[in-house]
Design a protein around this motif. Structure first.
Motif, PDB file in Angstrom:
ATOM      1  N   MET A 120      -5.077   0.773   6.624  1.00  0.00           N
ATOM      2  CA  MET A 120      -4.146  -0.017   7.435  1.00  0.00           C
ATOM      3  C   MET A 120      -4.904  -0.793   8.515  1.00  0.00           C
ATOM      4  O   MET A 120      -4.559  -1.936   8.835  1.00  0.00           O
ATOM      5  N   ALA A 121      -5.932  -0.170   9.077  1.00  0.00           N
ATOM      6  CA  ALA A 121      -6.735  -0.873  10.083  1.00  0.00           C
ATOM      7  C   ALA A 121      -7.471  -2.045   9.440  1.00  0.00           C
ATOM      8  O   ALA A 121      -7.585  -3.126  10.027  1.00  0.00           O
ATOM      9  N   ASP A 122      -7.969  -1.837   8.218  1.00  0.00           N
ATOM     10  CA  ASP A 122      -8.642  -2.931   7.507  1.00  0.00           C
ATOM     11  C   ASP A 122      -7.681  -4.084   7.268  1.00  0.00           C
ATOM     12  O   ASP A 122      -8.033  -5.253   7.398  1.00  0.00           O
ATOM     13  N   ILE A 123      -6.464  -3.750   6.870  1.00  0.00           N
ATOM     14  CA  ILE A 123      -5.455  -4.786   6.637  1.00  0.00           C
ATOM     15  C   ILE A 123      -5.198  -5.544   7.933  1.00  0.00           C
ATOM     16  O   ILE A 123      -5.150  -6.782   7.961  1.00  0.00           O
ATOM     17  N   LYS A 126       2.217 -16.117   7.567  1.00  0.00           N
ATOM     18  CA  LYS A 126       2.720 -16.120   6.187  1.00  0.00           C
ATOM     19  C   LYS A 126       2.595 -14.768   5.507  1.00  0.00           C
ATOM     20  O   LYS A 126       3.242 -14.524   4.484  1.00  0.00           O
ATOM     21  N   VAL A 127       1.722 -13.903   6.044  1.00  0.00           N
ATOM     22  CA  VAL A 127       1.383 -12.683   5.317  1.00  0.00           C
ATOM     23  C   VAL A 127       2.338 -11.549   5.675  1.00  0.00           C
ATOM     24  O   VAL A 127       2.617 -11.293   6.844  1.00  0.00           O
ATOM     25  N   GLN A 128       2.805 -10.868   4.635  1.00  0.00           N
ATOM     26  CA  GLN A 128       3.645  -9.681   4.831  1.00  0.00           C
ATOM     27  C   GLN A 128       2.851  -8.437   4.439  1.00  0.00           C
ATOM     28  O   GLN A 128       2.054  -8.477   3.497  1.00  0.00           O
ATOM     29  N   VAL A 129       3.085  -7.356   5.144  1.00  0.00           N
ATOM     30  CA  VAL A 129       2.445  -6.089   4.805  1.00  0.00           C
ATOM     31  C   VAL A 129       3.536  -5.051   4.602  1.00  0.00           C
ATOM     32  O   VAL A 129       4.418  -4.893   5.464  1.00  0.00           O
ATOM     33  N   TYR A 149       0.830  -1.197   0.000  1.00  0.00           N
ATOM     34  CA  TYR A 149       0.000   0.000   0.000  1.00  0.00           C
ATOM     35  C   TYR A 149       0.868   1.252   0.000  1.00  0.00           C
ATOM     36  O   TYR A 149       1.866   1.310   0.727  1.00  0.00           O
ATOM     37  N   PHE A 150       0.493   2.218  -0.818  1.00  0.00           N
ATOM     38  CA  PHE A 150       1.184   3.503  -0.885  1.00  0.00           C
ATOM     39  C   PHE A 150       0.323   4.555  -0.205  1.00  0.00           C
ATOM     40  O   PHE A 150      -0.833   4.745  -0.575  1.00  0.00           O
ATOM     41  N   GLY A 151       0.856   5.244   0.773  1.00  0.00           N
ATOM     42  CA  GLY A 151       0.079   6.277   1.464  1.00  0.00           C
ATOM     43  C   GLY A 151       1.003   7.189   2.245  1.00  0.00           C
ATOM     44  O   GLY A 151       2.213   7.202   2.017  1.00  0.00           O
ATOM     45  N   ALA A 203      -5.207   4.646  -3.861  1.00  0.00           N
ATOM     46  CA  ALA A 203      -5.669   4.092  -2.592  1.00  0.00           C
ATOM     47  C   ALA A 203      -5.848   2.585  -2.651  1.00  0.00           C
ATOM     48  O   ALA A 203      -6.407   1.997  -1.726  1.00  0.00           O
ATOM     49  N   ASN A 204      -5.374   1.962  -3.726  1.00  0.00           N
ATOM     50  CA  ASN A 204      -5.590   0.528  -3.818  1.00  0.00           C
ATOM     51  C   ASN A 204      -4.496  -0.260  -3.108  1.00  0.00           C
ATOM     52  O   ASN A 204      -3.328   0.122  -3.096  1.00  0.00           O
ATOM     53  N   VAL A 205      -4.912  -1.346  -2.504  1.00  0.00           N
ATOM     54  CA  VAL A 205      -3.997  -2.262  -1.830  1.00  0.00           C
ATOM     55  C   VAL A 205      -3.762  -3.438  -2.766  1.00  0.00           C
ATOM     56  O   VAL A 205      -4.703  -4.091  -3.210  1.00  0.00           O
ATOM     57  N   LEU A 206      -2.500  -3.677  -3.097  1.00  0.00           N
ATOM     58  CA  LEU A 206      -2.175  -4.780  -3.997  1.00  0.00           C
ATOM     59  C   LEU A 206      -1.853  -6.025  -3.191  1.00  0.00           C
ATOM     60  O   LEU A 206      -1.163  -5.942  -2.169  1.00  0.00           O
ATOM     61  N   LEU A 207      -2.358  -7.152  -3.632  1.00  0.00           N
ATOM     62  CA  LEU A 207      -2.059  -8.413  -2.946  1.00  0.00           C
ATOM     63  C   LEU A 207      -1.269  -9.313  -3.884  1.00  0.00           C
ATOM     64  O   LEU A 207      -1.803  -9.812  -4.888  1.00  0.00           O
TER      65      LEU A 207
END
Lengths: 179, 204
Positions: B89-92, B106-109, B75-77, B170-174
């Motif tokens: 970030m709270a949603d993530i 396993k998940v990286q942010v 995420y870019f912000g 505002a998009n979060v890439l997975l």
């Protein structure tokens, strides 16, 4: 017969004047106490939708800020009156600077003309749509505290709202009355 | 080429739809399901980008190498963002928090700041620490020069931020464990649920 027509006309006029009188009485007047209900129209705490003034505010909250420099406040505006009204500005005891913003998906936009709410409508400031940005925070905001918000409407005047500060991961307050 | 144009058009449409003011008073709820993902599908899938920035401890961080093979949310912000960034970030955090212990691990942010002037390493670190307490993998915060940030955004195919970073995608890439992004997330009321649904599908 003419007298019946006149009577009907007078009845209609009386009815119209009565309605206007009720509407006028419902508009909060700062110079004298409001006599149409037991509670002052200018105090309205979060979640309290039982006072049916022209404008009621529900589900107000401030999200505990992750940044020490900026916080956001959200709430729902209920315009119970028969004419549109505009939220022109918001002041807060939590910070020296407040701005009304809408969110476009990539950025936020100032609202120099405020937020207009149509008659018998609601407008909800919610993440991703609109918020009050509070800057130059006075002290830290932590969950469990409350923030005073002073909302200034063009017609309804000043409405004071007490907004709780909720934790970063806590769900936003909702109530069935806000629908 | 043509499918890429369509993909870009779809993303733009989705972005515009996501911020449309015609949505209900309640908020923006996106319940569209394209294929198996609840997020916005990316067709064709985008490969995990390679860019190097600086992490909050001042060390170089090569995104492509460091996150290879791991389900990664990017995420870019910027930290002075009052609304969309902390909400995202709270949603993530909520999405990951709802997974099993094994999946969480396993998940990286990765958060990349678009605010080159104000978001230093310590500022980013303090901000991220509000979102990730209790999660096994602390959120990674990255910063760099304007040129480096622009290059990173370009490699991730997101709109370059403007207005000193305040106007940003505002998009979060997975990126999945296969090193491709098949899905991304746009601001909505159920963004967290969408991510929680999709994370196990991409290797979590």
């Amino acid at each position: 017969m003419r007298s019946t027509a006149v009577t009907s006309l007078v009845a209609v006029l009386v009815g119209v004047l009565g309605i206007i009188g009720l509407a006028r009485a419902a508009v909060p007047d700062h110079s004298q106490p409001n006599s149409s209900s037991g509670m002052s129209m200018s105090m309205n705490s979060a979640g309290d939708a039982s006072v049916d003034g022209p404008i009621t505010i529900t589900n107000a909250y401030v999200r505990e800020p992750a940044s020490p420099d900026v916080a956001a406040a959200y709430f729902t505006i209920h315009n119970n009156s028969g004419s549109s009204d505009t939220l022109q500005s918001v002041l807060s005891g939590a910070g020296q600077s407040t701005s009304l913003h809408t969110d476009t998906g990539t950025t936020m936009a100032d609202m120099p003309n405020g937020i207009t709410v149509a008659a018998h409508s609601t407008y909800t400031l919610t993440p991703g749509k609109a918020h009050v940005m509070i800057e130059k925070l006075i002290g830290t905001l932590t969950a469990g505290q409350t923030v005073n918000l002073q909302l200034r409407f063009a017609k309804a005047g000043t409405i004071n709202v007490v907004a709780p500060v909720i934790a970063i991961l806590a769900p936003a307050p909702t109530s069935s009355a806000s629908k | 080429m043509k499918s890429r144009v369509i993909a870009v058009a779809l993303v733009i449409t989705a972005l515009l739809a996501g911020c449309s003011s015609s949505k209900s008073q309640k908020g923006l709820t996106d319940t569209t399901k394209v294929g198996r993902y609840q997020g916005a599908g990316l067709v064709p899938p985008q490969p995990r980008p390679s860019f190097t920035l600086t992490d909050t401890s001042g060390q170089p961080f090569a995104f492509g190498q460091a996150t290879a093979g791991k389900p990664t949310l990017l995420y870019f912000g910027y930290t002075h963002c009052p609304d969309i960034c902390p909400t995202t970030m709270a949603d993530i955090a909520q999405a990951i928090g709802s997974l099993s212990a094994e999946q969480k691990a396993k998940v990286q942010v990765v958060f990349v700041t678009t605010d080159v002037k104000q978001d230093t390493g310590p500022v980013i670190q303090a901000w991220l620490s509000k979102f990730d307490p209790g999660l096994p993998n602390r959120f990674i915060g990255l910063y760099g020069t304007q040129a480096q940030i622009d290059a990173a955004q370009a490699s991730a195919h997101v709109m370059l931020a403007e207005d000193e970073g305040q106007q940003h995608a505002a998009n979060v890439l997975l990126y999945g464990s296969d090193d491709y992004a098949h899905v991304e997330y746009l601001q909505s009321d159920n963004e967290s649920d969408q991510m929680a649904h999709d994370l196990p599908l991409v290797g979590a």
